[in-house]
Design an enzyme around this catalytic site. Sequence first.
Site, mmCIF file in Angstrom:
data_model
loop_
_atom_site.group_PDB
_atom_site.id
_atom_site.type_symbol
_atom_site.label_atom_id
_atom_site.label_comp_id
_atom_site.label_asym_id
_atom_site.label_seq_id
_atom_site.Cartn_x
_atom_site.Cartn_y
_atom_site.Cartn_z
ATOM 1 N N LYS A 120 53.506 14.527 -11.491
ATOM 2 C CA LYS A 120 53.833 15.906 -11.881
ATOM 3 C C LYS A 120 55.288 16.161 -11.541
ATOM 4 C CE LYS A 120 51.576 19.437 -13.605
ATOM 5 N NZ LYS A 120 50.297 19.457 -14.362
ATOM 6 N N ASP A 150 53.860 22.002 -18.919
ATOM 7 C CA ASP A 150 52.971 22.764 -18.034
ATOM 8 C C ASP A 150 53.519 24.195 -18.126
ATOM 9 O OD1 ASP A 150 50.771 22.131 -15.806
ATOM 10 O OD2 ASP A 150 52.072 23.645 -14.937
ATOM 11 N N SER A 208 47.282 14.137 -24.605
ATOM 12 C CA SER A 208 48.572 13.482 -24.373
ATOM 13 C C SER A 208 48.402 11.961 -24.390
ATOM 14 C CB SER A 208 49.145 13.890 -23.014
ATOM 15 O OG SER A 208 49.799 15.134 -23.087
HETATM 16 N N1 GLU Z 1 50.158 20.020 -17.585
HETATM 17 C C1 GLU Z 1 48.918 19.596 -18.151
HETATM 18 C C2 GLU Z 1 47.914 19.371 -17.046
HETATM 19 O O1 GLU Z 1 47.918 20.086 -16.070
HETATM 20 C C3 GLU Z 1 49.069 18.448 -19.131
HETATM 21 C C4 GLU Z 1 49.780 17.234 -18.639
HETATM 22 C C5 GLU Z 1 50.052 16.183 -19.707
HETATM 23 O O2 GLU Z 1 49.742 16.395 -20.864
HETATM 24 O O3 GLU Z 1 50.599 15.153 -19.315
HETATM 25 O O4 GLU Z 1 47.043 18.536 -17.107
#
Ligand code: GLU
Length: 453
Positions: free
Chosen positions: A134, A174, A385
């Site tokens: 992240k 995000d 994704s």
């Molecule tokens: N931010 C999203 C999550 O909390 C997606 C992350 C992504 O697609 O890599 O899972």
Amino acid sequence: MSNLDSSRLSPRLQSVYQSVLDANPGQAEFHQAVFEVLLTIGPIVDRRPEYSDLALYERIVEPERQIMFRVPWTDDSGKIHVNRGFRVEFNSALGPYKGGLRFHPTVNLSIIKFLGFEQIFKNSLTGLPIGGGKGGANFDPKGKSDAEIMRFCQSFMTELQRHIGPDTDVPAGDIGVGGREIGYLFGQYKRIRNRFDAGVLTGKGLTWGGSYARTEATGYGLVYYADEMLKARGTSFDGKKVVVSGSGNVAIYAAQKVQQLGGTVIAVSDSSGYVVDQNGIDIELLKDVKEVRRLRVSDYASEREGAEFVTKGSIWDLPCDVALPCATQNELPVEAAETLIRNGVQLVAEGANMPTTPEAIEALQSAGVAYAPGKASNAGGVATSALEMQQNSGRTQWSFEETDQKLHQIMVDIHTQTVAAADEYGVPGDYVAGANLAGFLKVADAMVAQGLI
Ligand code: GLU
């Protein structure tokens, strides 16, 4: 006794938690995310003694790599600003680090680590080959011009690009990072590296490597998952009153799918308040207000007949059958859970990451409310994704229907897995334990296989 009291953990895991507290002082959100996992994986300790011998628990709570960097940029008046950028590459046992970037003034290392930690198990549950990571910055996109957003993204990527790659680490969006930001980030990566590495970022535009259904995926996936939970209780969304907090990408598409399945979404919110629309949220108007014009839910209320904008109290005061928290962490405290229970809520499923506090989770579970943690119920975003990465590897693009159908099947499978793990470990109906157990075991076994790294 506080809910994060380590005496509630299995004795073997108490020292693990203590060492997390000692090594990461002040990182309350990270502590909370670790505690929740350790609390529910207790039954593994005796069944899998090799994990203890191999210090698996100690290793899994320590990120493989943590990157923090300066992000300088100039605003439209020429004034210089400095923000802090982060990328926490938490675990690569199952695949390249994968997880979003959050741009929000509250971002700090604790927030990024809690999100990265959750992401490991969420990504594991998808069944797709992605590790957990992240990132983000304490940058506030609110009120910034397009040009300012672009300059910030370019500066952010100028450093981040040296750490990422399609087989190394694949960021996405995000909170505060959507299609526009991914575009600017991708452009700068391509310029510096001189490579059209489509698979280095996900959430791309549909004409340059993006996947159909990625925009809708987190919200749709949440509702597919919640629908499975309702089915398991012999009911469905048809005729249900639903409250969805937030009004970003997750909330909008969750609301849309609920209404496609026959439910009525009576409220959405943002940081300034919530809008009540008993006739059901007009999704096209909400999309126009939020996505096209980048305005607030108060603007939705003033343009929609019969809708009311409320700034007092909380969105959780509204009586509903289903609550879908899709805004941010710890947005649903125990008082809100008690109100929801009093008003007869049947199901709470998380679209956001860790929106329900530990005390609120306990209150919901002991009242017999079906409760799903985000790492299971919001996994549709990152799963899609991973589907985008698959399409990029094959230099192809699937139709919306094909991609949405794969997403649906993944959510059904995650539901089956979480229910089965909860049953197997003697906690039937506990979606939190089921998600943590199923997600953890897969990562842990891959770490064992890959040796001491
Ligand atoms: N931010 C999203 C999550 O909390 C997606 C992350 C992504 O697609 O890599 O899972």
